[in-house]
Write a protein that holds these residues in place. Structure first.
Motif, short mmCIF file in Angstrom:
data_model
loop_
_atom_site.label_atom_id
_atom_site.label_comp_id
_atom_site.label_asym_id
_atom_site.label_seq_id
_atom_site.Cartn_x
_atom_site.Cartn_y
_atom_site.Cartn_z
N TRP A 122 6.02 1.91 0.46
CA TRP A 122 5.34 3.08 -0.13
C TRP A 122 6.40 3.96 -0.79
CZ3 TRP A 122 1.33 6.43 2.99
CH2 TRP A 122 0.60 7.24 2.09
N ALA A 123 6.54 3.80 -2.08
CA ALA A 123 7.50 4.61 -2.82
C ALA A 123 6.87 5.95 -3.17
CB ALA A 123 7.92 3.88 -4.09
N PRO A 124 7.67 7.00 -3.28
CA PRO A 124 7.12 8.31 -3.65
C PRO A 124 6.33 8.22 -4.97
CG PRO A 124 9.39 8.52 -2.96
CD PRO A 124 9.10 7.06 -3.04
N GLY A 125 5.13 8.75 -4.93
CA GLY A 125 4.28 8.72 -6.11
C GLY A 125 3.55 7.41 -6.32
N GLY A 126 3.86 6.41 -5.48
CA GLY A 126 3.23 5.10 -5.61
C GLY A 126 2.08 4.91 -4.64
N THR A 127 1.57 3.69 -4.60
CA THR A 127 0.47 3.34 -3.71
C THR A 127 1.02 2.52 -2.54
OG1 THR A 127 -1.04 3.24 -5.59
CG2 THR A 127 -1.76 2.15 -3.57
N PRO A 128 0.60 2.84 -1.32
CA PRO A 128 1.08 2.03 -0.19
C PRO A 128 0.58 0.60 -0.29
CG PRO A 128 -0.65 3.54 0.52
CD PRO A 128 -0.31 3.90 -0.89
#
Length: 206
Positions: A122-128
């Protein structure tokens, strides 16, 4: 070079069972050597988490031998389990593994040969997202993944839909996904219908 095994879109354990296949020349084994085993694995690679093409590109000669041995052992165990589940009457389809307990032991050993676990990314701003990781060398990890699916297949009611294709000369298995489905493929169905038509035409008139 692609695999000689028929790939019918069945669950992965059934695809592995079907690396033993038949035609007019007899029964064949698509895993009869390291190259055959690797070709089959590459053909189904998109369905095996978390294995990648890079894992297979890095196989040594010893790894390839190990892969072929592991796949054949699991395949033979699977065919014994399938025969048990379907009451398979076909002598040509019989697996070298005769004992049910021995077949179960092979599956369980293969499933535990390489640890597999889920991981969250789960990257910041991304989707888990969920991914699958595996320990151990590629041959063990690949066979372990198929064995895990085997446990799921035979441990659920899906096993009741497993069928042996009883078309002449066929040694394949399939999952009955439609009430009217009786054969592993259209080709086998056509062969059975042609044989019935031939027998009817040869029957003397009463």
């Amino acid at each position: 070079m692609g695999t000689s095994a028929p790939l019918l879109g069945e669950p992965l354990p059934i695809e592995l069972m079907n690396t033993v296949w038949g035609d007019r020349d007899g029964v064949h084994d698509a895993l009869d050597g390291p190259s055959g085993a690797e070709a089959w694995l590459r053909a189904v690679l998109p369905r095996i988490e978390p294995l990648t093409a890079a894992d297979l590109d890095g196989l040594t000669a010893d790894d390839a031998e190990d892969l072929a041995r592991r796949l054949r052992a699991l395949r033979d165990a699977l065919r014994r389990l399938a025969a048990e589940a379907t009451g398979d009457p076909r002598p040509a389809a019989a697996a070298p593994v005769r004992d049910l307990a021995a077949a179960v032991a092979v599956v369980n050993e293969a499933a535990g040969a390489a640890p597999r676990w889920s991981a969250l990314t789960w990257a910041p701003g991304g989707t888990p997202a969920r991914s699958v990781r595996a320990g151990g060398r590629a041959p063990a990890a690949a066979v372990s993944a198929v064995a895990e699916e085997t446990v799921a297949l035979f441990g659920r009611p899906d096993r009741l839909r497993l069928r042996a294709c009883l078309a002449p000369g066929c040694v394949l298995y399939f999952l009955k996904d439609h009430p009217r489905r009786e054969w592993c493929s259209t080709a086998c169905g056509n062969r059975v219908r042609a044989a019935r038509h031939y027998r009817r035409r040869r029957r003397p008139a009463s």
